[in-house]
Each structure stands twice: as C-alpha cells, then as structure tokens.
Design an enzyme around this catalytic site. Structure first.
Site, PDB file in Angstrom:
ATOM      1  CG  HIS A 269      -2.077   0.951   1.040  1.00  0.00           C
ATOM      2  ND1 HIS A 269      -2.006   2.294   1.335  1.00  0.00           N
ATOM      3  CD2 HIS A 269      -3.324   0.730   0.559  1.00  0.00           C
ATOM      4  CE1 HIS A 269      -3.162   2.852   1.035  1.00  0.00           C
ATOM      5  NE2 HIS A 269      -3.981   1.941   0.561  1.00  0.00           N
ATOM      6  CG  ASP A 320      -8.452  -4.286  -3.480  1.00  0.00           C
ATOM      7  OD1 ASP A 320      -9.659  -4.123  -3.267  1.00  0.00           O
ATOM      8  OD2 ASP A 320      -7.737  -3.433  -4.040  1.00  0.00           O
TER       9      ASP A 320
HETATM   10  N1  CMC Z   1       4.028  -7.631  -4.605  1.00  0.00           N
HETATM   11  C1  CMC Z   1       5.369  -7.684  -4.632  1.00  0.00           C
HETATM   12  N2  CMC Z   1       6.142  -6.650  -4.315  1.00  0.00           N
HETATM   13  C2  CMC Z   1       5.535  -5.511  -3.969  1.00  0.00           C
HETATM   14  C3  CMC Z   1       4.137  -5.386  -3.917  1.00  0.00           C
HETATM   15  C4  CMC Z   1       3.378  -6.514  -4.251  1.00  0.00           C
HETATM   16  N3  CMC Z   1       2.045  -6.456  -4.230  1.00  0.00           N
HETATM   17  N4  CMC Z   1       3.807  -4.145  -3.531  1.00  0.00           N
HETATM   18  C5  CMC Z   1       4.938  -3.497  -3.344  1.00  0.00           C
HETATM   19  N5  CMC Z   1       5.983  -4.313  -3.609  1.00  0.00           N
HETATM   20  C6  CMC Z   1       7.412  -3.980  -3.506  1.00  0.00           C
HETATM   21  C7  CMC Z   1       7.855  -3.317  -4.795  1.00  0.00           C
HETATM   22  O1  CMC Z   1       8.342  -4.225  -5.729  1.00  0.00           O
HETATM   23  C8  CMC Z   1       8.927  -2.399  -4.275  1.00  0.00           C
HETATM   24  O2  CMC Z   1      10.065  -3.158  -3.990  1.00  0.00           O
HETATM   25  P1  CMC Z   1      11.540  -2.640  -4.351  1.00  0.00           P
HETATM   26  O3  CMC Z   1      11.701  -1.381  -3.542  1.00  0.00           O
HETATM   27  O4  CMC Z   1      12.428  -3.751  -3.957  1.00  0.00           O
HETATM   28  O5  CMC Z   1      11.497  -2.356  -5.816  1.00  0.00           O
HETATM   29  C9  CMC Z   1       8.377  -1.918  -2.946  1.00  0.00           C
HETATM   30  O6  CMC Z   1       7.547  -2.986  -2.491  1.00  0.00           O
HETATM   31  C10 CMC Z   1       7.572  -0.618  -3.036  1.00  0.00           C
HETATM   32  O7  CMC Z   1       6.536  -0.828  -3.986  1.00  0.00           O
HETATM   33  P2  CMC Z   1       5.936   0.276  -4.960  1.00  0.00           P
HETATM   34  O8  CMC Z   1       5.308  -0.379  -6.127  1.00  0.00           O
HETATM   35  O9  CMC Z   1       6.961   1.343  -5.229  1.00  0.00           O
HETATM   36  O10 CMC Z   1       4.830   0.912  -4.032  1.00  0.00           O
HETATM   37  P3  CMC Z   1       3.716   1.914  -4.491  1.00  0.00           P
HETATM   38  O11 CMC Z   1       3.387   2.725  -3.301  1.00  0.00           O
HETATM   39  O12 CMC Z   1       4.087   2.641  -5.725  1.00  0.00           O
HETATM   40  O13 CMC Z   1       2.501   0.951  -4.903  1.00  0.00           O
HETATM   41  C11 CMC Z   1       0.674  -0.497  -4.742  1.00  0.00           C
HETATM   42  C12 CMC Z   1       1.470   0.610  -4.055  1.00  0.00           C
HETATM   43  C13 CMC Z   1      -0.563  -0.754  -3.927  1.00  0.00           C
HETATM   44  C14 CMC Z   1       0.255  -0.021  -6.154  1.00  0.00           C
HETATM   45  C15 CMC Z   1       1.566  -1.761  -4.836  1.00  0.00           C
HETATM   46  O14 CMC Z   1       1.852  -2.222  -3.526  1.00  0.00           O
HETATM   47  C16 CMC Z   1       0.924  -2.857  -5.672  1.00  0.00           C
HETATM   48  O15 CMC Z   1       1.069  -2.863  -6.886  1.00  0.00           O
HETATM   49  N6  CMC Z   1       0.183  -3.811  -5.028  1.00  0.00           N
HETATM   50  C17 CMC Z   1      -0.515  -4.847  -5.749  1.00  0.00           C
HETATM   51  C18 CMC Z   1      -1.832  -4.324  -6.289  1.00  0.00           C
HETATM   52  C19 CMC Z   1      -2.831  -4.103  -5.184  1.00  0.00           C
HETATM   53  O16 CMC Z   1      -3.033  -4.938  -4.330  1.00  0.00           O
HETATM   54  N7  CMC Z   1      -3.533  -2.934  -5.256  1.00  0.00           N
HETATM   55  C20 CMC Z   1      -4.571  -2.588  -4.270  1.00  0.00           C
HETATM   56  C21 CMC Z   1      -4.124  -1.403  -3.464  1.00  0.00           C
HETATM   57  S1  CMC Z   1      -5.087  -1.099  -2.008  1.00  0.00           S
HETATM   58  C22 CMC Z   1      -6.689  -0.801  -2.501  1.00  0.00           C
HETATM   59  C23 CMC Z   1      -6.893   0.157  -3.585  1.00  0.00           C
HETATM   60  O17 CMC Z   1      -6.273   1.199  -3.663  1.00  0.00           O
HETATM   61  O18 CMC Z   1      -7.752  -0.121  -4.420  1.00  0.00           O
END
Ligand code: CMC
Length: 383
Positions: A269, A320
């Site tokens: 998140h 989710d």
């Molecule tokens: N699986 C694997 N690695 C992850 C995940 C994940 N779901 N989420 C974050 N990471 C890792 C990412 O690879 C990164 O690692 P590194 O620094 O080694 O490259 C680190 O954690 C930071 O991740 P980020 O993508 O830069 O974080 P963000 O704040 O840009 O993205 C997010 C947040 C929710 C989009 C992301 O965690 C994600 O894609 N999650 C999966 C999709 C998901 O479940 N979305 C629902 C979000 S909550 C409800 C909503 O908003 O609808």
C-alpha cells in the site's frame, strides 16, 4: 498550501507517483498509515463497522455528522425514491456486449445517466447533493442490471424496506440474502466508502475542480478505480487463489512469483506501513464465509501467502486481499468485485466532489520537463 515562486521550486523534488504530497484539504477521511488507523469525519472505522450501517456512513461523509433517527429514515426514503434508472439507460445496458468488463459497462452507463439529469450542471450544494443521491442510489441497480441482462435474465426491481446492501444482493440474485450475508455486505460497503486521496478520489476531485459536472467526475473516477493497482486488485486476488487451488501449493507459488519480480495482488500500500484496518474485518468475513460454505481452502491459502509475504518482503495485505474470497463465497461473479468497490466508493467520491465544489480552485500542477530544448525545425523532406 505554499505557492512556489518558480517552476523549479515547484518541481525540484516531485516524488514519483506524488508519494507523500498533500494535494487537498478534506474533512471526510484520514489514513494514519503508521498506526493503521482509518477515520471517517472523526469516527474510527472499527466503530463504524461494528455499530453503523452503510446508509448512516453515507450521510456522515456528506454532512459531516451522524444522522438523527428521523434524518436517517428520511435519507433512506430519499435513496429508495431515487433508485429507478432512466429507461433509456436500462435499454442501453441491454445493448452492451455480453462479454464487456462490468467496470467498463458501469462507466459507460454512469456517463449516460448525465444525459437524463436536466439539472446536472447545477453545482450548488443542493444541486450536487441531488446528483450524489441519484448516483449512490443507482449504482447497485446499474450493476445488478448489467449482471442480469448479460445472462439473459430480466432485471429485478429493488424492494422497498431493504437496506442498500441487501437490495443489491437481492437484485443481483433475485432472492433475498440471509440477514448475515446482508450484514457482511453492509460492513464491506462501510469499509470501502472512503480512503482519503486514493487515485480514483483524486481523479474525481481533479475533474470536479474544472467545474465539470458530477457525472463527468464520477465517470472518470470509475475508470481510475478499474485498474489492477487500485480497485481491480480484488478480482485478481481471487484469480490467484483459483490458480493456486491448494494450500500446500501456496508457498511455492509465491516464491516463484517473487523470483519473477511479479506484483502479488492484494499486498502493499502507498500509505499503510502496518496492517490495513479494513483487512482485519475482511479476513474475519472471508474465514466465516469459508467455514459456512465448507470451502476453507481459500482462507488457508490466504494465510500462507500472508505469512510468507511478510517473512520475505515485510508487506501486509491491503483491503483487496480478503474481500474477493468473501464475495466469491457469496456466489458473486469475479468480475463484479471491483464494481462492488464502486457501489461503496461512490459515497466517498461524491463527498469529495461536494467538498471540491464548495471551496474550488482548479487543480493544475506542473510537470518536470525532461525532453530536449532549442532544437532546429527540419523540413519534412530533409529528416
Ligand atoms: N508484490 C510484490 N512486491 C511488492 C508489492 C506486491 N504487491 N507491492 C509493493 N511491492 C514492492 C515493490 O516491488 C517495491 O520493492 P523494491 O523497492 O524492492 O522495488 C516496494 O515494495 C515498493 O513498492 P511500490 O510499487 O513502489 O509501491 P507503491 O506505493 O508505488 O505501490 C501499490 C502501491 C498498492 C500499487 C503496490 O503495492 C501494488 O502494486 N500492489 C498490488 C496491487 C494491489 O493490491 N492494489 C490494491 C491497493 S489497495 C486498494 C486500492 O487502492 O484499491
């Protein structure tokens, strides 16, 4: 907000994805990502999930206070009087491709709803509240209509006296849900109602900030919610569980996904650095529904993935993660999970749009230009 004196000052430190940027003032909801606390208008989400109803929460988000009994009854009646879809919109839904993504169908139907509201350009508090009521009352009807018509069934008219959550399940399936199922859906709607400046709410505020009407702002918000990094994740979590199939395969599946640097749906998140307080409730519902339906494997897979993910990446499940399995066990098709999110989030979107209209300033940030400058124009035949 401070007004930067130059573009350089404005963009020098723009974080990727606007992480941590405060882009609006709002009294609707707040997320404390460190301590895992979510509040709506001052009330803790756990208190609202325990004691409140979705209708009460909608009133709270729009009016800034909980309704008195008579106000709530009046509000429920108003919602129920506004449920009827314009016939043209129902007919239009009937002509959508059967295999259309329901979020795309919802987006198109909501955009068309604007044609049938002659006062849609009235952005006064009174006018915007009227549109908010129509949209909130009609979202469940639209989604149930999409589901029934794509399966060659007649839409089921909403039933007087049912809550919005119970009515939604009733219109979807053609039979009244059990009291417990209706309450679980009601709490799910409470939990998803608002989440501060998430991507879709921000989108709604940007569109409303141009003084476009509420239908336009909500149509754009639906598109933003549909993506797999936002609301689309709940459907993908259930697809992942169906693919893993057996709890004993969960750990290996996850290790492989991480080795391939895949984003695992339902984890991570932008704001929470601890457990998402909403997932505490959804985990309970997913477990309860699994036991009631004799399908405990989904929860077992979820728990294994949760443990391994925390051990390997220190990531927590988000909202989710558990909702999909609870909806699946209620017999709801996978591609309706994100539309259910929208049935709830319409209350937060419209609350934020009301707030934006009430104290509007165009939202127009700057971009940090990274392209070349001072190029000489070369005539087309000389390139
Ligand atoms: N699986 C694997 N690695 C992850 C995940 C994940 N779901 N989420 C974050 N990471 C890792 C990412 O690879 C990164 O690692 P590194 O620094 O080694 O490259 C680190 O954690 C930071 O991740 P980020 O993508 O830069 O974080 P963000 O704040 O840009 O993205 C997010 C947040 C929710 C989009 C992301 O965690 C994600 O894609 N999650 C999966 C999709 C998901 O479940 N979305 C629902 C979000 S909550 C409800 C909503 O908003 O609808």
């Amino acid at each position: 907000m401070d007004k930067p004196e130059s573009k350089a000052a404005a963009t020098a430190k723009s974080p990727a994805g606007l992480e941590g940027v405060v882009a609006a003032e709002s009294s609707i909801g707040d997320v404390d990502g460190i301590n895992g606390v979510l509040i709506y208008q001052g009330y803790n989400i756990h208190d609202l999930a325990e004691h409140s109803t979705f209708e009460e929460v909608i009133y709270l988000l729009w009016h800034g206070r909980l309704p008195k009994r008579a106000e709530l009854e009046d509000f429920r009646r108003t919602l129920s009087e506004n449920q009827t879809l314009p016939a043209e919109v129902s007919e239009m839904i009937g002509r959508f491709p059967r295999d259309a993504e329901p979020m795309d169908s919802l987006r198109t139907a909501v955009s068309a709803l604007g044609f049938h509201d002659s006062q849609s350009r009235d952005l006064s508090r009174e006018g915007a509240l009227r549109a908010a009521i129509k949209l909130t009352a009609q979202f469940p009807v639209i989604i149930a209509t999409i589901e029934r018509l794509r399966n060659g069934q007649e839409p089921v008219a909403p039933k007087d006296g049912l809550s919005l959550a119970a009515n939604f399940l009733y219109m979807l399936k053609g039979e009244e849900p059990s009291e417990r199922e209706a309450r679980i859906m009601d709490v799910c709607l409470i939990l998803h109602a608002d989440h501060e400046l998430n991507a879709s709410t921000f989108t709604a505020r940007v569109v409303a900030g141009t003084l476009a009407d509420m239908y336009g702002a909500v149509t754009a918000a639906i598109a933003a919610l549909s993506g797999p990094l936002h609301g689309g994740a709940n459907t993908n979590v259930m697809k992942m569980l169906l693919e893993i199939e057996k709890p004993e395969r969960a750990e290996e599946w996850l290790r492989e996904a991480l080795a391939q640097k895949k984003k695992v749906m339902g984890f991570g998140h932008r704001v929470y650095r601890t457990e998402d307080p909403r997932s505490t409730w959804l985990r309970k519902f997913s477990k309860e529904m699994g036991e009631a339906r004799g399908q405990t494997q989904w929860n077992a897979i979820l728990e294994t993935l949760r443990e391994v993910m925390f051990r390997e990446k220190k990531l927590y499940p988000n909202v989710d993660y558990y909702s999909g399995s609870a909806y699946y066990l209620m017999g709801i098709p996978l591609d309706l999970f994100t539309p259910i999110f929208a049935v709830s989030r319409i209350s937060g979107w419209t609350g934020h749009i009301l707030e934006q209209y009430a104290n509007n300033r165009l939202i127009r940030p700057r971009a940090e230009y990274t392209g070349p400058r001072d190029l000489s124009y070369v005539p087309i035949d000389e390139r």
